[in-house]
Design a protein around this motif. Sequence first.
Motif, short mmCIF file in Angstrom:
data_model
loop_
_atom_site.label_atom_id
_atom_site.label_comp_id
_atom_site.label_asym_id
_atom_site.label_seq_id
_atom_site.Cartn_x
_atom_site.Cartn_y
_atom_site.Cartn_z
N GLY A 128 -42.74 -49.40 -81.37
CA GLY A 128 -42.82 -47.93 -81.39
C GLY A 128 -42.20 -47.31 -82.63
N ILE A 129 -41.87 -48.14 -83.65
CA ILE A 129 -41.34 -47.58 -84.89
C ILE A 129 -42.50 -46.91 -85.63
CG2 ILE A 129 -40.22 -48.10 -87.10
CD1 ILE A 129 -38.86 -50.49 -85.66
N ILE B 263 -35.49 -44.85 -91.89
CA ILE B 263 -35.08 -45.85 -92.88
C ILE B 263 -36.10 -45.81 -94.02
CG2 ILE B 263 -36.35 -47.72 -91.67
CD1 ILE B 263 -34.10 -49.63 -92.55
N THR B 264 -35.67 -46.08 -95.24
CA THR B 264 -36.63 -46.13 -96.35
C THR B 264 -36.78 -47.58 -96.81
OG1 THR B 264 -34.90 -45.70 -98.00
CG2 THR B 264 -36.09 -43.78 -97.15
N ALA B 265 -37.99 -47.93 -97.24
CA ALA B 265 -38.26 -49.26 -97.79
C ALA B 265 -39.19 -49.04 -98.99
CB ALA B 265 -38.93 -50.14 -96.75
N GLY C 129 -32.20 -49.71 -86.09
CA GLY C 129 -32.24 -48.68 -85.04
C GLY C 129 -33.02 -47.44 -85.45
N ALA C 130 -33.70 -47.50 -86.61
CA ALA C 130 -34.47 -46.33 -87.07
C ALA C 130 -35.70 -46.12 -86.19
CB ALA C 130 -34.88 -46.53 -88.52
N GLU C 131 -36.05 -44.86 -86.01
CA GLU C 131 -37.27 -44.54 -85.24
C GLU C 131 -38.49 -44.51 -86.15
OE1 GLU C 131 -36.22 -40.61 -83.30
OE2 GLU C 131 -34.39 -41.27 -84.29
N ALA C 132 -38.25 -44.33 -87.44
CA ALA C 132 -39.38 -44.20 -88.38
C ALA C 132 -39.03 -44.84 -89.71
CB ALA C 132 -39.72 -42.73 -88.59
N THR D 125 -47.15 -54.79 -88.68
CA THR D 125 -47.79 -55.08 -87.40
C THR D 125 -47.42 -56.47 -86.91
OG1 THR D 125 -49.62 -53.74 -88.17
CG2 THR D 125 -50.03 -55.04 -86.21
N ASP D 126 -47.54 -57.48 -87.80
CA ASP D 126 -47.32 -58.88 -87.40
C ASP D 126 -45.90 -59.13 -86.89
OD1 ASP D 126 -49.87 -59.27 -88.18
OD2 ASP D 126 -49.42 -60.48 -89.97
#
Length: 390
Positions: free
Chosen positions: A242-243, A161-163, A212-215, A234-235
Motif C-alpha cells: 500500500g505504499i 521518503i525520497t529515492a 515506515g513511509a506511506e509514499a 512491484t516485485d
Amino acid sequence: MRKALLGAVFAASLGVGAADAATIKVGVIAPFSGPFAMFGQTFKEGIAIYQAEHGKTVGGDTVEFVFRDLDQANPAQSKALAQELIVKERVSFLAGFTFTPDAMAVAPLIDEANIPAVIFNAATSAITEKSPRYVRTSFTLWQNTVPLANHIAKLGVKKAITAVSDYGPGIDGETAFKATFEKAGGAVVDTIRMPLKSNDFAPFMQRIKDSGAEAVYAFLPAGPTTLAFAKAFTDNGLKEKGIQFFGPGDITQEPDLPALGDAVLGMTTSFHYSQAHESAANKSFLAKYKELFGSSDNATFTSVGAYDGVHLIYTMIAKTGGKIDGLKAVEAVKGMSWESPRGPVTIDPDSRHIRQTVYLRTVERVNGKLQNTEKASFADQPDFGYKVGK
Ligand code: PHB
C-alpha cells in the motif's frame, strides 16, 4: 594547447553569421546509441516535425542540424564534441543535451564563442545560471516537484521518503520535495540517493519498506533505469503493502508505458507534457508525427522539448537577421510566449527557462493503450529552483 583551442573557438565565432552565410548550422549533442538512444531519436523527431511544418530556411538562410552521439553522462566528451562542432563545423548554435553534467560542461565554450545553447532536456535548475547563453525548453525538477509535493500532502500523506539518482536533477528533486512537503506539514523520513548507474534496486526497496513511509517520491532519468525501478517496486511487494508511488513524469513517459505495463497503472505523476493532452496544437503535432514516422507512439516530453527548442532557434535567427551574436539572440527570445503542444509557454526573461503549465496525470488504460490522463493543472509555473540558496 587549451589556449590554442580556445583561440580557434573565438576565431570560429567571428565567422559565425557572416553576411554571406547561406547555411546556419545547429550542433545537437545527445544519446543516439545505447540505453538512452530514445532521447536522441525523439529529439530528431521533434526537429523533423518542426522543419516539415515551417521549412528548412529562415530569411533565406538554410538551417542545418548536425548530430553528435553522446551515449551517457560524460562531461569531458560533451566538451570535446562541442569544441569540434564550434571549431570544425562552425555551428551557430548548440542544442540537445540529455544529461545535466553534459549541458553544464559546455558553458565556457558557448561564452567564448558567443553562441546560444538551447537545452532540449537537461533539467537541473543551476544550468541556466552557468551562462547567460543558455535557454531551456524542457522543465526543471523544481518546477514539476513543487505542485506534486503539495498534492501528496493534500492527500493526507504524513510520512514520505525520497529515492533519487545521485546527481544534479535527483538532488534538485529531493530538495524541492523535502522543502515543499515539510512546509505543507508532512515529514520526509529518509532520503535515498542511488548511484546513477544502479540496476539492482532491491536494497533500496528494503530501505523504503523499513522507513515506515506511506509514499515514495522517486526521480531517475527516463528510460531503462525507471523501468527497472518501477518493476522492483512491484516485485518487492511495496505496491502490495500500500505504499504510494509518485514522481515527475520521466517515470511514465509514453515510449516506456508498454514495457512498464500494470506496474504503473494508477500512478500519478506531475509533468509538463502528456501525449494525451487535449488541444488543437497537440493534435496537429501528433498528426504530423504519424505522417512522418508512421506512428505517434513515441511522442513524449523530449520530442516536444526539441520541437519548441527549434521554434526558439528559428525565432533567434529571424530576429537577428541570421547574424548570430549569442547574447543578442538570447535577448531576442526573452519573454516570448507561444502555444506549444504541451500548452501555453513563455521564456522567463530572468531564468531563460520555460514557464509552463504543470499537470497532475494518472496512468490509465484507454482503448487498450496506457496513457497519462491529465487530472489537474497548475498554470504558468516558473522554475522554482532558479537561484535558490543564492
Ligand atoms: C538530467 O540529467 O538533467 C535529466 C536526464 C534525464 C531525465 C531528466 C533529467 O529524464
